[in-house]
Design a protein around this motif. Sequence first.
Motif, short mmCIF file in Angstrom:
data_model
loop_
_atom_site.label_atom_id
_atom_site.label_comp_id
_atom_site.label_asym_id
_atom_site.label_seq_id
_atom_site.Cartn_x
_atom_site.Cartn_y
_atom_site.Cartn_z
N CYS A 200 0.85 -1.17 -0.05
CA CYS A 200 -0.03 -0.02 -0.11
C CYS A 200 0.83 1.20 0.06
O CYS A 200 1.90 1.22 0.90
N VAL A 201 0.64 2.06 -0.88
CA VAL A 201 1.39 3.47 -0.99
C VAL A 201 0.58 4.58 -0.46
O VAL A 201 0.92 5.75 -0.59
N ARG A 202 -0.54 4.46 0.24
CA ARG A 202 -1.12 5.30 1.00
C ARG A 202 -1.48 6.51 -0.17
O ARG A 202 -1.48 7.63 0.44
N CYS A 203 -1.95 6.32 -1.31
CA CYS A 203 -2.31 7.13 -2.52
C CYS A 203 -3.83 7.60 -1.94
O CYS A 203 -3.95 8.81 -2.45
N GLY A 204 -4.74 6.93 -1.37
CA GLY A 204 -5.88 7.27 -1.03
C GLY A 204 -6.84 7.20 -2.33
O GLY A 204 -8.05 7.47 -2.06
N GLU A 205 -6.54 6.35 -3.49
CA GLU A 205 -7.33 6.07 -4.27
C GLU A 205 -8.62 5.43 -4.07
O GLU A 205 -9.82 5.62 -4.33
N CYS A 206 -8.23 4.46 -3.32
CA CYS A 206 -9.50 3.68 -2.87
C CYS A 206 -10.42 4.34 -1.82
O CYS A 206 -11.47 3.81 -2.06
N MET A 207 -10.10 5.25 -1.08
CA MET A 207 -10.91 6.02 -0.17
C MET A 207 -11.66 6.98 -0.97
O MET A 207 -12.71 7.06 -0.76
N LYS A 208 -10.99 7.39 -2.11
CA LYS A 208 -11.63 8.29 -2.83
C LYS A 208 -12.74 7.65 -3.78
O LYS A 208 -13.99 8.34 -3.89
N VAL A 209 -12.67 6.42 -4.18
CA VAL A 209 -13.58 5.84 -4.97
C VAL A 209 -14.54 4.81 -4.06
O VAL A 209 -15.56 4.76 -4.76
N CYS A 210 -14.43 4.67 -3.00
CA CYS A 210 -15.35 3.63 -2.35
C CYS A 210 -16.52 4.32 -1.96
O CYS A 210 -16.83 5.42 -1.63
N LEU A 211 -17.63 3.59 -2.89
CA LEU A 211 -18.79 4.54 -2.94
C LEU A 211 -19.76 4.41 -1.74
O LEU A 211 -20.89 5.13 -1.79
N ARG A 212 -19.37 3.64 -0.83
CA ARG A 212 -20.21 3.67 0.24
C ARG A 212 -19.37 4.28 1.41
O ARG A 212 -19.75 4.19 2.78
N SER A 213 -18.52 5.11 1.25
CA SER A 213 -17.58 5.81 2.30
C SER A 213 -17.47 4.71 3.32
O SER A 213 -17.41 4.95 4.58
N ALA A 214 -16.96 3.56 2.99
CA ALA A 214 -16.52 2.60 4.04
C ALA A 214 -15.06 2.84 4.25
O ALA A 214 -14.61 2.20 5.40
N LEU A 215 -14.39 3.18 3.31
CA LEU A 215 -12.78 3.34 3.84
C LEU A 215 -12.28 4.75 4.23
O LEU A 215 -12.83 5.69 3.77
N TYR A 216 -11.64 4.60 5.09
CA TYR A 216 -10.98 5.78 5.83
C TYR A 216 -9.46 5.64 6.14
O TYR A 216 -8.95 4.43 6.14
N PRO A 217 -8.61 6.71 6.29
CA PRO A 217 -7.20 6.59 6.20
C PRO A 217 -7.18 6.17 7.80
O PRO A 217 -7.68 6.78 8.56
N ALA A 218 -6.13 5.41 8.06
CA ALA A 218 -5.88 4.91 9.27
C ALA A 218 -4.90 5.98 10.23
O ALA A 218 -4.25 6.59 9.45
N PHE A 219 -5.23 6.15 11.29
CA PHE A 219 -4.47 6.96 12.14
C PHE A 219 -3.18 6.27 12.61
O PHE A 219 -2.38 6.00 12.11
N PHE A 220 -3.56 5.78 13.85
CA PHE A 220 -2.51 4.84 14.64
C PHE A 220 -3.11 3.22 14.66
O PHE A 220 -2.48 2.64 15.38
N GLN A 221 -4.29 3.20 14.27
CA GLN A 221 -4.96 2.03 14.44
C GLN A 221 -4.10 0.83 13.97
O GLN A 221 -3.92 -0.31 14.46
N ALA A 222 -3.54 1.23 12.78
CA ALA A 222 -2.55 0.15 12.22
C ALA A 222 -1.22 0.22 12.80
O ALA A 222 -0.20 -0.18 11.89
N GLY A 223 -0.78 0.99 13.88
CA GLY A 223 0.66 1.27 14.20
C GLY A 223 1.13 2.47 13.26
O GLY A 223 0.42 2.88 12.36
#
Lengths: 522, 293
Positions: free
Chosen positions: A343-366
């Motif tokens: 994952c290169v953290r580009c944000g493309e997936c979050m931009k496209v996700c049509l049900r607003s399911a995806l969000y950038p992690a803060f520290f949840q994933a370390g």
Amino acid sequence: MKKVTTPRISQLLFLALFLVLFLATEYRGSDRIVAAVNGFFRANPLTAASTMLAARSYLPLLLPGLIVLVAALFLGRFFCGWICPLGTILDLVTGRIRKVGAIRALTGRAKYWLLLPLLSSSLLGVNLAGLLDPIALLLRALTFFFHPLFGDTVRGGWRSLYGLMGERRDLLDPGYRLLRDYLLPFRETLYPLAFFSALLFVLILFLERYERRAWCRRLCPLGTLLGLVSRLGPLRRTPAKLCADCRACRERCPTSFDQELLQTEECILCMECALHCPSRRVRFRFAGPRPQVGPVMERRVFLGGVVGGVVLARGFRFRDPAAQAKLLRPPGVRDEDEFLKKCVRCGECMKVCLRSALYPAFFQAGAEGLYTPLLLPRLGYCEYNCTLCGQVCPTGAIPDLPREEKQRQVIGKAAFDKNHCLPFAKRIDCIVCEEHCPIPGKAIRSERVELTGFDGVKRTVQQPYVVDELCNGCGICENVCPLEGKAAIEVFRVKDRTPLTPSSPAAPPPGDSYTDPYAGNS
Amino acid sequence: MERRQFIKVLGLSSLFLHGWLRDLFAAQGPVVAVAQGTDHAGITRKALSALGGMQRFVKPGQTVVVKPNIGWDRTPEYAATTNPVVVRTLVEECLKAGAKKVKVFDRTCNDPRRCYASSGIEAALKGMKNVEVKHLEEERFKNVALNGKVLKEWELYGEAVSADVYINVPVAKHHGLSRLTLGMKNVMGIMGGNRGSIHKNIDQALADVNAAFRPHLTLIDATRILTAHGPQGGNLADVKVLNQVIASTDIVAADAYATTLFGLKPADIAVTRAAYRRGLGEMNLDRMRIVRV
Ligand code: SF4
Ligand code: SF4
């Protein structure tokens, strides 16, 4: 306004392309999205290098990035001067910002201190380059901040217009429709880290206060990588030095002439010097004479950079176990470590996700998971028939799967909290979750039980349960649970994300058994 | 006494006298038109003309809302959404009857863009003049006093409430809680707010809304029905092709008849029972005039 030159035209075209692709990263009624939307990332040499180092394998998706890297060997940092949309934005605004002179701390080898640790931590499997990649920085600022802000403002205005005009607003509807269909984000999503993303972008603009293209020449890891490569190539500018009788280059050049000698690794090939040389002396030539310059960097910088990467890679590994339980990744991601490498953290997936399911992690994933996508079911859910995130992910961190396969991917497993769930806790009917479960055989079912309600009345209540073998963790149940705040059903992360079996046998109809549907049709 | 007034008094007294008066007028019970055939546009027209044709409902210059079920992201063959051919035929008939504008919408459960596209309804109505197929807009919901048993008030969609004519076009299918979703459940598509929360008392809640908001015509699409794993299905094995449509001005009667297609009795469906008890319509099959065409 600057003069119209070929590099400038190219810059503007690429900026326009970038914005068009950005807006195209949205569902528009077709299950497939134009493949080009992630083009800027797939052609990004930094993405290619860091991801392939981290994954320790060749990723065909990123071949364009390698090609650009090879091109940089022959053509120098043309990417920065002709293509990079962030560079173009800097060029567009820099004229309005008064300069106060370079920041000392940044002039030396600072950029190598950034690039090297990023690459060497990649080698250790921690791919952080996307955090500072210029394309990713720009896209995230747009995705998380500017576009939602724009959408909110326009939509808010449209709403209040309804308050003012009521149904008469419909007269203006065609105009608004155009705007909504082509420019606004479909959903009104607020993102965590939105402010931070915008802040980083603004900081980069702010650096223009010190010198032109300050970010590009002093910090940008992508530019630094291209610069390193271009030093080895045959393209040379002659004369390599400022001419004693003129020195006009010094004023013209946005990047590389703060010293007497042209700094090859900073030259962005904007051609300003060649175009404006009063005596037409400047030439860019292949295999010109190699100027006498020192080593790229001292051994100290190199070693330090590598060690820095090790520290980064190890130091960023800490993860909070409690946060892990809800660490849900997009569909098709099966292995967390492999995902973090790609994952290169580009944000493309979050931009496209049509049900607003995806969000950038803060520290949840370390700390190493900063900005990687997380699925938050209470805010949105993974749409059963949608496959967009896999389609736009430039590195294949989220695999691009056909619909039937994606539907079988396990994001997590749902579980009930009987202390909350209405049929258990309050002994009344609900099963909104069962209703919404998209699995054809229903991963949530319910059984009718005879109960005495807390009001003393005997009644039948439908109590739901989850069929683990069928649940793919899409999260719609958690999303639609009518309870306030915390849902009574939640999707939890599971280690074993083996896809569901293809033909999960259709379950018998839940609850009732039906007789022949034609029977009553007398 | 004028005819209108007479009917009003009749209607009111039937509320108090329960089934008694209704028994008296059994012969004149509501008409339920049932049309069968593989030409789905044709049977829709036939059912309509059995009720007196669309011009009975739509007068020139009126605004009509046709409300199908577009709730789920499924293609028509899964019988989770209303057959687009049926919807299109209704819209055409409305226009023929002189409607100024026909609006078609639903509050979807899955992503509205996907639902509108997958249902085939958006495509079926594309390019038709004076027809609007739009996603709902939050600001158009209005609080409506229902004064019902369990719902005192609820947000309903403004364009539905203010329409001159409201045509209800559900698809007949299974539902895990209410057993079937038919005409009366279709009203959820114009309800705002947290709809899930009415499930704890769904039959009374739906009767409340249907008592306050009455469609002029209900046409139930039973060209295909979903017999299990509703309301969104997804398995063709659960789908039965019946090639029928059922039309009536009495929503309860239409629902009651459609129930029989699933091998159930009208009284098996709690929503139907609740509505009947409140006098919203007829549920006894022998007290309606079933016209087969
Ligand atoms: S998470 Fe699900 S809904 Fe979102 S883009 Fe990916 S596939 Fe589509
Ligand atoms: S997972 Fe999302 S953020 Fe990460 S590389 Fe793929 S598209 Fe970009």
